[in-house]
Scaffold this motif. Structure first.
Motif, PDB file in Angstrom:
ATOM      1  N   PHE A 181       4.404   1.262   4.741  1.00 25.37           N
ATOM      2  CA  PHE A 181       3.998   2.077   3.865  1.00 25.37           C
ATOM      3  C   PHE A 181       4.754   2.416   3.504  1.00 25.37           C
ATOM      4  O   PHE A 181       5.468   3.538   3.505  1.00 25.37           O
ATOM      5  N   PRO A 223      -4.013   4.948   3.006  1.00 27.62           N
ATOM      6  CA  PRO A 223      -3.301   3.222   3.217  1.00 27.62           C
ATOM      7  C   PRO A 223      -4.885   2.652   4.102  1.00 27.62           C
ATOM      8  O   PRO A 223      -3.895   0.930   4.191  1.00 27.62           O
ATOM      9  N   MET A 244       0.815  -0.886  -0.092  1.00 28.87           N
ATOM     10  CA  MET A 244       0.135   0.386   0.280  1.00 28.87           C
ATOM     11  C   MET A 244       0.702   1.169  -0.288  1.00 28.87           C
ATOM     12  O   MET A 244       1.638   1.265   0.976  1.00 28.87           O
ATOM     13  N   ALA A 262       1.348   5.152   0.399  1.00 30.28           N
ATOM     14  CA  ALA A 262       0.740   6.387   0.981  1.00 30.28           C
ATOM     15  C   ALA A 262       0.820   7.604  -0.431  1.00 30.28           C
ATOM     16  O   ALA A 262       2.003   7.952   0.310  1.00 30.28           O
ATOM     17  N   THR A 299      -1.980   4.591  -2.957  1.00 32.36           N
ATOM     18  CA  THR A 299      -3.678   4.993  -2.498  1.00 32.36           C
ATOM     19  C   THR A 299      -3.497   6.272  -1.189  1.00 32.36           C
ATOM     20  O   THR A 299      -1.946   6.497  -0.953  1.00 32.36           O
TER      21      THR A 299
END
Length: 253
Positions: free
Chosen positions: A52, A243, A26, A28, A240
């Motif tokens: 992340f 996250p 994920m 960030a 994303t």
């Protein structure tokens, strides 16, 4: 039965010379722009408490100082200053604040050098070259001189820039515009190890990228259902804006 997708385990593995979390990643995006003031010191500090990767866009101020900023102007995200970064001094940058995405406290502006010095040794950094005025040699030097190239994945939508950064000895992610097609083996042969397609990328394209040896992180995914579909299609992770939410959602049965 709902599908359970294992996420960040906290263990680190080496992928193409760069340490990233094991399992789906994920990234960030802009420091988690739906949760914290976008690309602020507070956002990056919050992400640094996780596994992340920390993502940001870079543009150059009046004196060439690199700062995290997505837009061509500071008007949407900052208060106390206005206009294009190339017309803003470092003193003016430091005097401003970064607006909160909802209604929280404003954030503190930061520079690339501060980010690299504070987080580069212990965290994965994913800076995007957003500004054609950026001196690529100086940018690469800011990474290589600190010996943090193993924890940095530089990114760009410009293939020439991406290739130049790879030639300089950096890990590189080539960002793709929506519906853009590439020749994955050619990308790999040019020293690029990561690719960031739009989240609408098809499964066949992901498969071709993976077959060539590329690590695939689509952007920008804030919907858990979209994330599941992309991961099931073979994506290694996603960019994303939240996250924390996405990681939690994908852990839930």
């Amino acid at each position: 039965m709902k599908r359970v997708i294992p996420l960040l385990s906290g263990f680190m593995v080496a992928l193409t010379g760069c340490s990233v979390p094991e399992g789906p990643t994920m990234v960030a995006h802009r420091g988690g722009a739906l949760v914290y003031p976008e690309s602020s010191a507070e956002a990056f500090e919050a992400v640094a408490k996780t596994d992340f990767p920390i993502e940001m866009d870079l543009r150059a101020l009046e004196d060439g100082t690199l700062v995290p900023l997505h837009d061509a102007t500071v008007d949407r995200t900052m208060t106390g200053i206005a206009g294009e970064p190339e017309d803003i001094s470092i003193a003016e940058w430091r005097s401003a604040t970064v607006q909160h995405p909802v209604d929280g406290a404003h954030g503190t502006p930061i520079t690339w050098d501060e980010i690299a010095a504070k987080y580069g040794r212990d965290h994965v950094l994913v800076p995007e070259i957003k500004d054609s005025n950026i001196d690529l040699d100086s940018f690469a030097k800011s990474i290589l001189d600190r010996k943090i190239e193993g924890n940095v994945i530089a990114q760009s939508f410009d293939y020439t820039v991406a290739k130049d950064l790879a030639d300089a000895g950096l890990n590189v992610l080539y960002l793709l515009s929506p519906d853009q097609e590439i020749d994955p083996p050619e990308v790999v042969s040019d020293g690029i190890s990561y690719v960031g397609p739009n989240k609408d990328v098809g499964g066949a394209s992901i498969a071709a990228m993976k077959e060539a040896g590329l690590t695939v992180w689509p952007w920008t995914v804030n919907d858990p259902v979209e994330a599941v579909l992309l991961l099931e299609a073979g994506a290694d992770g996603v960019f994303t804006d939240d996250p924390w939410m996405l990681a939690d959602a994908l852990r839930v049965e």
